[in-house]
Design an enzyme around this catalytic site. Structure first.
Site, PDB file in Angstrom:
ATOM      1  N   GLU A 174       0.834  -1.216   0.000  1.00  0.00           N
ATOM      2  CA  GLU A 174       0.000   0.000   0.000  1.00  0.00           C
ATOM      3  C   GLU A 174       0.867   1.264   0.000  1.00  0.00           C
ATOM      4  O   GLU A 174       0.850   2.072   0.918  1.00  0.00           O
ATOM      5  CB  GLU A 174      -0.964  -0.021   1.177  1.00  0.00           C
ATOM      6  N   GLU A 215      -5.457  -7.923  -1.045  1.00  0.00           N
ATOM      7  CA  GLU A 215      -6.157  -7.887   0.245  1.00  0.00           C
ATOM      8  C   GLU A 215      -7.632  -7.627   0.015  1.00  0.00           C
ATOM      9  O   GLU A 215      -7.999  -6.762  -0.786  1.00  0.00           O
ATOM     10  CB  GLU A 215      -5.599  -6.795   1.167  1.00  0.00           C
TER      11      GLU A 215
END
Length: 483
Positions: free
Chosen positions: A188, A384
């Site tokens: 991320e 995810e």
């Protein structure tokens, strides 16, 4: 309904700082995440990244206040990895996305030699995965800049950290090349903009103005972009031919609150700054014009030289991976806000939300996959996706988590639809296959896993593992591929 792609990768994802524990084993040092204590949550729907002063975090090193630091204990994967990987295999997982802790390989970030104990631990974990027939995707940096890098070098705002990270990557390639199928340099990567502590290892309290803070955040992000490109360049030289290199972005899919052109324009700008910018740099190798305008209008200064731009252009990713948990709405004026993975958004009246305010939107995943395939034409991987819930074991030592089964099933159906649309998506790792310490809130009670871990928020409990109902559901799905 049958899932139509036979060679699709199905599995789960974890992060070293949230599962390993053994925070000082083999000389390992602390990361900023491990310097954050558990504090009872007053508002679960708030954004919990950051929030500590520099002084509080420095006090945590000696823990004079006798607070509990959950990420120092995780779920004791360090000692129980064989048991956990055996459960992953039993569930039917054929891919495991894990992270390696930089501070377990180079405890001080700039050590002369890597830690033999750290290398041995990860070799054992990877060997166990291969014995189980599970492919491995490794994240090299999952929000865990070593504190020693922060203390000595000022974190990622210092350009010299690029070389330290590339040196770390070189050790990983040398030691684990034959055992790893996919590499992700950063998790991320866009979190650098929302939390300099989490993303860059830079204390938020070090800045005197918003302009100074944002300039440092984008400068640190640029250094990570360059580091990622250098790691890809190095990996292509060192690793086996079939090894793939990707990115990982916290995806923020949003819709205009209504069809008012003002709000449509606001949503476009939001998507550019919060989403597309990051993909554009790593997939196209270019800084888009809209971010340059944003920087100019907001007094954000970033040093970028010509060699950086050539490096980015010549070392784009082989595939794009991203997290997708929810969607939100955007408007010039929002009357109702909704929480999210890394930022707040607007409520959508057509969606339900979790206890943490994350809006559940399976169709949004299909929209996201189509948007990214149309824009980049690179293979996609959902790194995810999952639902966090307050859960306790019942009398049968399990959890009847029908809500998780529904959540996963509905998202799987939309992946199937995206593949029918012509999208090249090749894998999915749920967050997570097993309960872990929450990245943002430090809770154990925010449970994502198909496997229950018997710890509370203060690590009271046995730590033993128990299969939830969703474990058997996923196991059956992997055998039948029936949705």
């Amino acid at each position: 309904m049958k899932f139509i792609k036979d060679d699709f990768l199905w599995g789960g994802a974890t992060a070293a700082s949230q599962i390993e524990g053994a925070y000082d084993a083999g000389g390992k040092t602390l990361t900023l995440l491990e310097m954050k204590p558990f504090l009872p949550i007053k508002d679960r729907t708030a954004i919990h990244f950051g929030g500590q002063t520099k002084e509080e975090m420095l006090e945590s090193i000696e823990n004079k206040k006798n607070l509990h630091y959950p990420k120092r204990f995780g779920i004791d994967f360090y000692h129980r990895y064989k048991e956990d990987i055996a459960l992953f295999k039993e569930a039917g997982m054929n891919v495991y996305r894990m992270s390696i802790a930089w501070s377990r390989i180079f405890p001080n970030g700039d050590d002369k030699e890597p830690s033999k104990e750290g290398i041995a631990f990860y070799r054992n974990v990877l060997t166990e995965c291969k014995k189980a027939g599970i492919k491995v995707m490794v994240t090299m940096h999952h929000f865990d800049t070593p504190y020693e890098i922060t203390k000595k070098w000022g974190g990622w705002k210092n350009r010299e950290v690029i070389d330290l990270f590339v040196r770390y990557a070189k050790v990983l390639f040398k030691e684990f090349d034959e055992m790893v199928d996919y590499w992700l340099p950063f998790n991320e990567i866009n979190v650098a903009i929302w939390s300099t502590e989490v993303g860059l290892g830079v204390f938020e309290s070090d800045f005197n103005s918003k302009s100074e803070r944002n300039s440092a955040a984008y400068q640190g992000l640029h250094h990570q972009f360059v580091a990622q490109a250098k790691v890809i360049e190095l990996g292509k030289k060192m690793c086996k031919l079939q090894t793939q290199f990707g990115c990982m972005v916290a995806n923020i899919t949003t819709y205009s609150l209504d069809c008012n052109p003002i709000n449509e324009m606001e949503n476009l700008k939001s998507q550019q700054i919060s989403r597309w910018f990051f993909y554009d740099v790593v997939a196209k190798g270019e800084y888009p014009n809209y971010i340059k305008r944003n920087w100019k209008e907001n007094d954000i200064n970033v040093n970028i030289d010509e060699q950086d731009l050539k490096l980015l252009k010549n070392n784009t990713v082989d595939f794009i991976s991203f997290s997708y948990y929810m969607s939100a709405t955007v408007a010039v004026e929002l009357s109702q806000k909704a929480s999210g993975n890394v930022s707040m958004g607007g409520k959508n009246p057509f969606l339900k939300a979790t206890e943490w305010g994350w809006q559940i939107d399976p169709i949004g995943l299909r929209i996201t996959l189509n948007q990214m395939w149309d824009r980049y034409q690179k293979p996609l991987f959902i790194a995810e996706n999952g639902i966090g819930v307050l859960e306790t074991l019942n009398d049968q030592n399990t959890v009847e988590d029908n809500y998780r089964i529904e959540y996963l099933s509905e998202h799987f159906k939309q992946i199937n639809e995206a593949i029918k649309d012509g999208v090249d998506v090749f894998g999915y790792t749920m967050w997570t296959p097993i309960d872990v310490v929450s990245a943002s809130t430090n809770e154990m009670s925010k449970r994502y896993g198909m496997i229950y871990v018997d710890y509370d928020d203060y690590h009271n409990g046995t730590g033993n593992r128990f299969k939830k109902k969703s474990f058997e559901w996923f196991q059956n799905f992997m055998k039948t591929k029936e949705l």
